[in-house]
Design a protein around this motif. Structure first.
Motif, mmCIF file in Angstrom:
data_model
loop_
_atom_site.group_PDB
_atom_site.id
_atom_site.type_symbol
_atom_site.label_atom_id
_atom_site.label_comp_id
_atom_site.label_asym_id
_atom_site.label_seq_id
_atom_site.Cartn_x
_atom_site.Cartn_y
_atom_site.Cartn_z
ATOM 1 N N ILE A 49 36.425 28.279 43.651
ATOM 2 C CA ILE A 49 36.678 29.057 44.871
ATOM 3 C C ILE A 49 38.109 29.583 44.872
ATOM 4 N N PHE A 50 39.065 28.717 44.514
ATOM 5 C CA PHE A 50 40.471 29.123 44.531
ATOM 6 C C PHE A 50 40.745 30.224 43.515
ATOM 7 N N PHE A 51 40.339 30.019 42.275
ATOM 8 C CA PHE A 51 40.627 31.016 41.247
ATOM 9 C C PHE A 51 39.820 32.290 41.460
ATOM 10 N N GLY A 52 38.621 32.148 42.024
ATOM 11 C CA GLY A 52 37.839 33.341 42.349
ATOM 12 C C GLY A 52 38.491 34.167 43.441
ATOM 13 N N TRP A 53 39.260 33.499 44.317
ATOM 14 C CA TRP A 53 39.973 34.213 45.390
ATOM 15 C C TRP A 53 41.287 34.805 44.913
ATOM 16 N N ILE A 54 42.065 34.030 44.137
ATOM 17 C CA ILE A 54 43.412 34.478 43.804
ATOM 18 C C ILE A 54 43.475 35.400 42.586
ATOM 19 N N ALA A 55 42.551 35.257 41.638
ATOM 20 C CA ALA A 55 42.625 36.052 40.399
ATOM 21 C C ALA A 55 42.575 37.561 40.659
ATOM 22 N N PRO A 56 41.634 38.070 41.475
ATOM 23 C CA PRO A 56 41.596 39.528 41.698
ATOM 24 C C PRO A 56 42.862 40.056 42.377
ATOM 25 N N ASN A 57 43.522 39.207 43.169
ATOM 26 C CA ASN A 57 44.713 39.639 43.890
ATOM 27 C C ASN A 57 45.974 39.548 43.035
ATOM 28 N N LEU A 58 46.049 38.518 42.204
ATOM 29 C CA LEU A 58 47.278 38.257 41.454
ATOM 30 C C LEU A 58 47.203 38.718 40.009
ATOM 31 N N TRP A 59 46.025 38.648 39.423
ATOM 32 C CA TRP A 59 45.861 39.044 38.009
ATOM 33 C C TRP A 59 44.617 39.929 37.869
ATOM 34 N N PRO A 60 44.630 41.114 38.442
ATOM 35 C CA PRO A 60 43.443 41.988 38.400
ATOM 36 C C PRO A 60 43.073 42.439 36.988
ATOM 37 N N PHE A 61 43.994 42.298 36.049
ATOM 38 C CA PHE A 61 43.743 42.711 34.673
ATOM 39 C C PHE A 61 42.957 41.671 33.883
ATOM 40 N N VAL A 62 42.732 40.481 34.463
ATOM 41 C CA VAL A 62 42.007 39.413 33.771
ATOM 42 C C VAL A 62 40.522 39.522 34.105
ATOM 43 N N ALA A 63 39.700 39.564 33.068
ATOM 44 C CA ALA A 63 38.262 39.785 33.278
ATOM 45 C C ALA A 63 37.558 38.542 33.808
ATOM 46 N N THR A 64 37.917 37.364 33.299
ATOM 47 C CA THR A 64 37.259 36.132 33.714
ATOM 48 C C THR A 64 38.300 35.046 33.981
ATOM 49 N N GLU A 65 37.923 34.065 34.774
ATOM 50 C CA GLU A 65 38.834 32.961 35.090
ATOM 51 C C GLU A 65 39.192 32.169 33.838
ATOM 52 N N LYS A 66 38.294 32.162 32.863
ATOM 53 C CA LYS A 66 38.528 31.416 31.626
ATOM 54 C C LYS A 66 39.749 31.935 30.876
ATOM 55 N N GLU A 67 40.110 33.202 31.099
ATOM 56 C CA GLU A 67 41.230 33.810 30.393
ATOM 57 C C GLU A 67 42.579 33.480 31.024
ATOM 58 N N LEU A 68 42.575 32.841 32.182
ATOM 59 C CA LEU A 68 43.835 32.508 32.837
ATOM 60 C C LEU A 68 44.582 31.446 32.033
ATOM 61 N N THR A 69 45.885 31.649 31.850
ATOM 62 C CA THR A 69 46.700 30.700 31.098
ATOM 63 C C THR A 69 47.557 29.881 32.047
ATOM 64 N N LEU A 70 48.033 28.744 31.549
ATOM 65 C CA LEU A 70 48.855 27.866 32.364
ATOM 66 C C LEU A 70 50.140 28.561 32.797
ATOM 67 N N ASP A 71 50.736 29.349 31.926
ATOM 68 C CA ASP A 71 51.973 30.037 32.262
ATOM 69 C C ASP A 71 51.783 31.013 33.425
ATOM 70 N N MET A 72 50.589 31.588 33.526
ATOM 71 C CA MET A 72 50.301 32.518 34.622
ATOM 72 C C MET A 72 50.321 31.827 35.979
ATOM 73 N N PHE A 73 50.060 30.508 35.993
ATOM 74 C CA PHE A 73 50.042 29.780 37.259
ATOM 75 C C PHE A 73 51.412 29.754 37.925
ATOM 76 N N ASN A 74 52.465 30.044 37.153
ATOM 77 C CA ASN A 74 53.810 30.104 37.728
ATOM 78 C C ASN A 74 53.960 31.259 38.710
ATOM 79 N N ASP A 75 53.012 32.208 38.681
ATOM 80 C CA ASP A 75 53.061 33.332 39.624
ATOM 81 C C ASP A 75 52.624 32.924 41.029
#
Length: 345
Positions: A49-75
């Motif tokens: 739920i959290f990553f589905g909510w924040i990914a489109p707003n913070l990382w719209p260039f990422v196609a799937t949640e699986k592609e999120l990296t730990l370093d990106m969480f610093n945003d």
């Protein structure tokens, strides 16, 4: 491992493959340290739920949640956490207790990532934005009790609700739904009365085997996991539950045609299948919600049926008896029932 935990572990194994690698490592770490698969499955749903909510707003260039990296969480900032809490409250209409649980899940994840994921002794996750995020809690158990006051069944409503489950559902315009109700009502009413006359949880119902129940003496044996300790408890039930369970057991085999050796007490026969199997937690939750809505008590869930029992039991029993019957260690968790029993006439 209990039956429900085995099911949840299988589902968990499927879901974590779609999560970021760092989150998957967190789940696997908790499993290695004997955390319940059922608890981690709920964690995983919270994370999605959290990553589905924040990914489109913070990382719209990422196609799937699986592609999120730990370093990106610093945003992620504390403001994002507050916005997420507001989103859960407004858009998803979550109650306070559910909101707290989701924030707690994320705090546990980010604490792990901040403290354990290090590179050259420097945390890759620079800060834990959930660590200092605090929500205002209800001030005491009186307020908690008042929040439950309109969600439990009153004493005079319980017989009417049980009768409604047994014979009150009429699907005039849906022949299939009426047939389904007629087939399952012996099972459904026995589950509902067992919840209302024993105080067990839905996972206890799912895990019950035929060997765990004594109709003659009016008790069931449930297994509870607390920390790393697994304990068995004898929990009694009332005469109505005994009667309905007896009726259900008479038709269990003919109605659900289980495989030889199937020991589950409560069965379900999914559409298209010829043999019944152990009923699932979600099936029981959906069943209770269906009856409650048609009965005109849409706020009532499986958990509220347990609360309804707790309120009635508290009116005539000691705290010691309540701890034994509800298999609870913490007296604070029972106090709300004592308060509710005085609030509800």
């Amino acid at each position: 491992m209990k039956v429900q935990e085995s099911r949840d572990l299988a589902l968990l194994s499927e879901l974590i493959d779609d999560l970021p690698l760092a989150v998957k490592c967190f789940i696997e770490h908790k499993l290695d340290h004997d955390r319940s698969p059922s608890s981690l499955l709920e964690y995983t749903r919270d994370f999605r739920i959290f990553f589905g909510w924040i990914a489109p707003n913070l990382w719209p260039f990422v196609a799937t949640e699986k592609e999120l990296t730990l370093d990106m969480f610093n945003d992620i900032t504390r403001e994002h956490v507050q916005e997420f809490a507001d989103y859960l409250t407004t858009s998803r209409n979550l109650q306070y207790k559910s909101l707290v649980r989701k924030i707690h899940s994320l705090r546990s994840l980010f604490t792990y990532l901040h403290l354990r994921f290090e590179y050259n002794e420097t945390p890759i996750l620079k800060r834990n934005v959930f660590a200092t995020f605090v929500m205002e809690r209800p001030s005491n158990n009186i307020e908690v009790a008042r929040q439950l006051q309109n969600k439990v069944l009153r004493f005079n409503e319980i017989p009417a609700f049980v009768k409604f489950v047994q014979e009150g559902v009429i699907e005039k315009n849906n022949v299939q739904a009426q047939w389904f109700h007629n087939q399952n009502r012996a099972r459904d009413v026995s589950i509902v009365t067992l919840l209302l006359e024993s105080g067990v949880m839905v996972s206890d119902i799912v895990n019950l085997d035929l060997d765990d129940i004594s109709l003659q003496d009016g008790y069931i044996i449930v297994t509870r996991q607390q920390a790393s300790v697994r304990t068995k408890h004898r929990i009694t039930f009332g005469d109505n539950a005994r009667s309905y369970l007896y009726d259900y057991l008479k038709v269990r085999t003919d109605t659900y045609t289980p495989q030889t050796g199937e020991r589950a007490l409560f069965l379900a026969k999914p559409n298209g299948e010829t043999q019944g199997k152990r009923i699932s937690k979600r099936a029981i939750q959906a069943m209770v919600k269906k009856y409650a809505t048609k009965f005109g008590a849409s706020e009532v869930t499986v958990r509220q049926l347990t609360h309804s029992f707790g309120v009635q039991y508290a009116a005539t029993n000691t705290v010691r008896n309540m701890k034994q019957q509800l298999a609870q260690r913490n007296i604070d968790s029972l106090e709300k029932y004592l308060i509710l029993s005085s609030l509800i006439d």
